[in-house]
Design an enzyme around this catalytic site. Structure first.
Site, PDB file in Angstrom:
ATOM      1  N   CYS A 175      -2.441   4.135   8.538  1.00  0.00           N
ATOM      2  CA  CYS A 175      -2.509   5.385   7.770  1.00  0.00           C
ATOM      3  C   CYS A 175      -3.017   6.538   8.615  1.00  0.00           C
ATOM      4  CB  CYS A 175      -3.383   5.189   6.538  1.00  0.00           C
ATOM      5  SG  CYS A 175      -5.086   4.721   6.927  1.00  0.00           S
TER       6      CYS A 175
ATOM      7  N   HIS B 224      -8.912   4.764   4.453  1.00  0.00           N
ATOM      8  CA  HIS B 224      -7.592   5.393   4.346  1.00  0.00           C
ATOM      9  C   HIS B 224      -7.670   6.857   4.752  1.00  0.00           C
ATOM     10  CE1 HIS B 224      -3.448   5.438   3.196  1.00  0.00           C
ATOM     11  NE2 HIS B 224      -3.604   6.299   2.204  1.00  0.00           N
TER      12      HIS B 224
ATOM     13  N   ASN C 250       0.418  11.385   0.671  1.00  0.00           N
ATOM     14  CA  ASN C 250       0.098  10.022   1.107  1.00  0.00           C
ATOM     15  C   ASN C 250       1.203   9.523   2.043  1.00  0.00           C
ATOM     16  OD1 ASN C 250      -1.244   7.576   1.293  1.00  0.00           O
ATOM     17  ND2 ASN C 250      -1.424   7.294  -0.907  1.00  0.00           N
TER      18      ASN C 250
END
Length: 443
Positions: free
Chosen positions: A73, A367, A388
């Site tokens: 991520c 994250h 995201n």
């Protein structure tokens, strides 16, 4: 005199059972929860029904990326952040940087860094906590901003079309399993060489043979990164642009309108181990020999919030790190405090403050995403638009809503270009950083 540990006796169990069965509501809740998802049952319908996807300040939306079954991520968030700047500056309608390209170089740099640590720690016992920690995860998928900066400076950037995503970028467990196995084997070999009296020069010569193996493995899994490439695009004004024989470093220098050396890591980590207004580093986390180390300034969260607002008012996105496992709903794309009313279900409060959650292993940074919008009411943020990297099947085509309270409770980090940082905070960065152990939960 040492007291004996207290036994859990039958009389205690009988009391627990009596207390449970005496409340009729417990039986109703038991019937519901044993047959369904606790989050679906405990969800706060008021929050679910009262969030709308509209923001007073937001940047142009791009199609979301998908890291899929890989813990990269940080790298996707970084490239997505870069993309917002590149698209605006060069009037590109659709564009994406290659994650596959940087993962290749990230893995080989991490392998070299790991083996250099193993050479440095040749006399450490394998049961040493740091040795044990490193051997469990020699070349992890996860990373931090300073690692992106190091990779971009050394290896540059390329468009996704030049080196597209591969199966093993998106499903990294097979690649990682192979690399982990080989690195542990290499560690055993160099420790035996040391025991047999081989010197550092001989061990490092052997290490370069290992890295040749890693290059071969990575090339088979991910493909060979190009040294030069051709590329073309047409901008939103329909002007045509072409690049021929451009290197990745040249491409980054031309198409990334950001000085990666002028980006500062801001933490808001209210742990008892990290007082505010000090700088911190995490030992053995550079992941590139000769690369820039992680250095972060820890500040009260309101400062991070103010920086994020300031950037969005200037039509600039920002990159942040958080604990996405807390109070989140992936399907709906919601990050909201009190999204689940567990207190109502269990008739007991579940609460540790932000600092205690870190200190007692309830929360950690896991994250990274991009903040691409904010809704200001009377100049105060109420909710945020989040890009995201989990594909477009979650939230609103991959975009999430983050409530402002959640932002304060579960976000730990924000990357801020130097042009936005105050003079006061820049001065604080001049302090010598406090060293934290590799397992500190902020990476």
């Amino acid at each position: 005199m040492t007291k004996k540990n207290q036994l859990l006796e039958r009389k205690h169990i009988e009391k627990f059972q009596k207390n449970f069965t005496s409340e009729t509501s417990n039986k109703v809740l038991m019937n519901a929860v044993t047959r369904g998802n606790i989050q679906d049952i405990a969800i706060n319908r008021h929050i679910l029904n009262n969030v709308n996807f509209c923001f007073s300040h937001e940047i142009e939306q791009s199609e979301v990326t998908a890291q899929k079954q890989a813990n990269t991520c940080w790298l996707f968030a970084g490239l997505n952040w870069f993309r917002t700047m590149t698209k605006e500056t060069f009037k590109m309608k659709d564009f994406e940087f290659s994650a596959n390209h940087l993962v290749f170089w990230d893995k080989i740099e991490k392998a070299n860094y790991f083996l250099e640590l193993m050479i440095e720690f040749l006399d450490r016992d394998l049961d040493d906590r740091l040795m044990n920690f490193l051997l469990k995860n020699p070349v992890p998928d996860d990373g931090e901003w300073h690692m992106i900066a190091n990779l971009v400076k050394k290896y540059g950037l390329i468009p996704k079309s030049v080196m597209p995503n591969t199966f093993n970028l998106e499903n990294s467990k097979f690649l990682n399993s192979m690399l982990y196995s080989k690195l542990r084997e290499c560690t055993a070999i160099i420790r035996k060489m040391h025991k047999d009296g081989k010197n550092t020069e001989q061990i490092r010569k052997k290490k370069m043979e290992f890295l040749d193996d890693f290059y071969r493995i990575l090339s088979i899994f991910l493909g060979v990164p190009p040294e030069k490439f051709d590329w073309a695009y047409r901008d939103s004004d329909k002007n045509f642009h072409r690049e021929r024989d451009i290197t990745p470093v040249e491409f980054a220098g031309k198409y990334l309108p950001l000085d990666v050396d002028d980006v500062y890591i801001l933490w808001s980590c209210p742990s008892g181990k990290t007082p505010f207004n000090k700088t911190y580093m995490i030992e053995h986390a550079a992941y590139m020999v000769g690369g820039k180390e992680l250095k972060a300034l820890n500040l009260p969260f309101k400062k991070l919030r103010n920086y994020a607002v300031k950037m969005l008012k200037d039509n600039k996105a920002s990159m942040f790190g958080c604990d996405v496992l807390q109070e989140s709903n992936t399907k709906e794309g919601l990050l909201c405090s009190d999204l689940y009313d567990y207190n109502l279900v269990f008739q007991k409060k579940f609460h540790l403050d932000k600092g205690m959650r870190i200190d007692y292993c309830q929360s950690f940074m896991n994250h990274m995403m991009v903040i691409s919008g904010v809704d200001l009411v009377n100049n105060k943020p109420t909710k945020w638009k989040i890009e995201n990297s989990w594909g477009n099947e979650h939230g609103k085509k991959g975009y999430f809503i983050m409530c402002d309270e959640w932002f304060g409770e579960h976000a730990f980090e924000l990357m801020v270009p130097g042009t936005y940082l105050t003079k006061e905070d820049k001065e604080l960065f001049k302090m010598e950083p406090v060293k934290l152990p590799r397992w500190f939960p902020m990476i």
